[in-house]
Design an enzyme around this catalytic site. Structure first.
Site, PDB file in Angstrom:
ATOM      1  CG  ASP A  35      -2.093  -0.805   0.983  1.00  0.00           C
ATOM      2  OD1 ASP A  35      -2.413  -1.398  -0.072  1.00  0.00           O
ATOM      3  OD2 ASP A  35      -2.978  -1.237   1.956  1.00  0.00           O
ATOM      4  CE  LYS A  57      -7.016  -0.233  -1.809  1.00  0.00           C
ATOM      5  NZ  LYS A  57      -7.451  -0.731  -0.262  1.00  0.00           N
ATOM      6  CG  MET A 168      -7.047   7.527   7.395  1.00  0.00           C
ATOM      7  SD  MET A 168      -8.036   6.378   6.793  1.00  0.00           S
ATOM      8  CE  MET A 168      -8.799   5.521   8.065  1.00  0.00           C
TER       9      MET A 168
HETATM   10  N1  SAH Z   1      -3.245   0.109   9.453  1.00  0.00           N
HETATM   11  C1  SAH Z   1      -2.547   1.549   9.632  1.00  0.00           C
HETATM   12  C2  SAH Z   1      -3.503   2.556   9.656  1.00  0.00           C
HETATM   13  C3  SAH Z   1      -4.086   2.988   8.269  1.00  0.00           C
HETATM   14  S1  SAH Z   1      -5.178   4.279   8.124  1.00  0.00           S
HETATM   15  C4  SAH Z   1      -1.917   1.531  11.148  1.00  0.00           C
HETATM   16  O1  SAH Z   1      -1.965   0.523  11.987  1.00  0.00           O
HETATM   17  O2  SAH Z   1      -1.168   2.443  11.284  1.00  0.00           O
HETATM   18  C5  SAH Z   1      -3.815   5.535   7.663  1.00  0.00           C
HETATM   19  C6  SAH Z   1      -3.641   6.472   8.616  1.00  0.00           C
HETATM   20  O3  SAH Z   1      -2.862   5.983   9.494  1.00  0.00           O
HETATM   21  C7  SAH Z   1      -2.953   7.840   8.096  1.00  0.00           C
HETATM   22  O4  SAH Z   1      -3.968   8.949   7.681  1.00  0.00           O
HETATM   23  C8  SAH Z   1      -2.192   8.491   9.348  1.00  0.00           C
HETATM   24  O5  SAH Z   1      -3.421   9.072  10.296  1.00  0.00           O
HETATM   25  C9  SAH Z   1      -1.970   7.060   9.885  1.00  0.00           C
HETATM   26  N2  SAH Z   1      -0.480   6.881   9.752  1.00  0.00           N
HETATM   27  C10 SAH Z   1      -0.088   5.744   9.345  1.00  0.00           C
HETATM   28  N3  SAH Z   1       1.365   5.653   9.177  1.00  0.00           N
HETATM   29  C11 SAH Z   1       1.841   6.952   9.929  1.00  0.00           C
HETATM   30  C12 SAH Z   1       2.829   7.488  10.241  1.00  0.00           C
HETATM   31  N4  SAH Z   1       4.052   6.824  10.002  1.00  0.00           N
HETATM   32  N5  SAH Z   1       3.086   8.630  10.810  1.00  0.00           N
HETATM   33  C13 SAH Z   1       1.741   9.175  11.052  1.00  0.00           C
HETATM   34  N6  SAH Z   1       0.583   8.872  10.834  1.00  0.00           N
HETATM   35  C14 SAH Z   1       0.419   7.682  10.225  1.00  0.00           C
END
Ligand code: SAH
Length: 249
Positions: A35, A57, A168
């Site tokens: 992703d 996506k 998000m």
């Molecule tokens: N499955 C992922 C989350 C997916 S939703 C998890 O467990 O981390 C995607 C959101 O995750 C982004 O919009 C942001 O809010 C957050 N996110 C993911 N990686 C990040 C990072 N390295 N730093 C800050 N926010 C992050």
């Protein structure tokens, strides 16, 4: 052997935050569908001879890409290849991991889940914001700030939870902060956005809910939005250069 897909969490970006199991499977992978939030450093830890397929996506094309992802996963798994579905953070935290798992099972494909370090928990921690702390916070909730055409989030449900972690939530931050204040949280409550946590570009922005509600805070996605009294602990835990009297600074 039954066709199989490994559903793997890539963690928040730093390849050292991959689990040992994730790293081992990535090294032997033949096909990796990854992703948008999977970092290049994590991909570099995988088998360099693997076929890397980007499965990010964009708005408007989600359903078509999702269909393509299932076709790729199904086809490669049926050919007996080591197939990895790699998602940022933990696959089952807002990553549609559970939904993909269910669809693969319906198609007769076995799924092995390898959890990842979720940005929801790890990114605030890395920035010096513990989600719980004795006497400050004894509960937290992780919420999506994106309503994806579903019913509007009822923020009053979360008003009484000590620490809120919103993923998000960057583009809707002012609306979310206004809703939280309307639901009873103080406009003076401290909040933080941590952009690109665990990467060399990590940046933390601290503000009050009132400032965020007024549209006065600049942030870029991806970021974790965390709000609650624990945000104040950051100064004590993180911005501190004096080792022996840590709690005094
Ligand atoms: N499955 C992922 C989350 C997916 S939703 C998890 O467990 O981390 C995607 C959101 O995750 C982004 O919009 C942001 O809010 C957050 N996110 C993911 N990686 C990040 C990072 N390295 N730093 C800050 N926010 C992050």
């Amino acid at each position: 052997m039954n066709p199989k897909v490994y559903l793997i969490g890539a963690g928040p970006g730093d390849p050292d935050l991959l689990t040992v199991k994730a790293r081992r499977i990535l090294r032997s992978a033949d096909v990796i569908l990854y992703d948008r939030l999977v970092s290049p450093e994590v991909l570099a830890a995988a088998n360099p001879r693997a076929e890397f397929l980007y499965a990010g996506k964009h708005a408007g094309e989600q359903e078509a890409v999702q269909q393509w992802i299932f076709e790729q996963l199904t086809e490669h798994a049926r050919r007996g290849r080591v197939v990895v579905r790699l998602k940022g953070g933990d696959p089952c935290v807002f990553g549609r991991g559970g939904e993909e798992w269910a669809t693969l099972r319906e198609r007769g494909i076995e799924v092995e889940m390898v959890p990842g370090v979720s940005s929801a928990i790890a990114v605030p921690g890395l920035a010096g914001i513990p989600l719980t702390y004795r006497g400050v916070s004894r509960s937290f909730a992780v919420i999506t700030g994106h309503c994806c055409g579903e019913t509007e989030t009822d923020w009053t449900r979360y008003a009484g939870i000590d620490t809120l972690i919103i993923l998000m939530g960057v583009s809707e931050r002012a609306r979310i902060a206004r809703a939280l204040i309307a639901a009873g949280r103080s406009a003076a409550e401290p909040a933080a956005f941590i952009e690109r946590g665990s990467t060399p570009d990590e940046r933390t922005v601290i503000a009050t809910l009132g400032e965020i509600a007024a549209g006065r805070v600049n942030v870029e996605p991806p970021a974790v939005f965390v709000t609650g009294e624990v945000v104040r602990l950051r100064q004590r835990l993180h911005d501190c250069s004096c080792a022996p009297v840590a709690l005094a600074c």
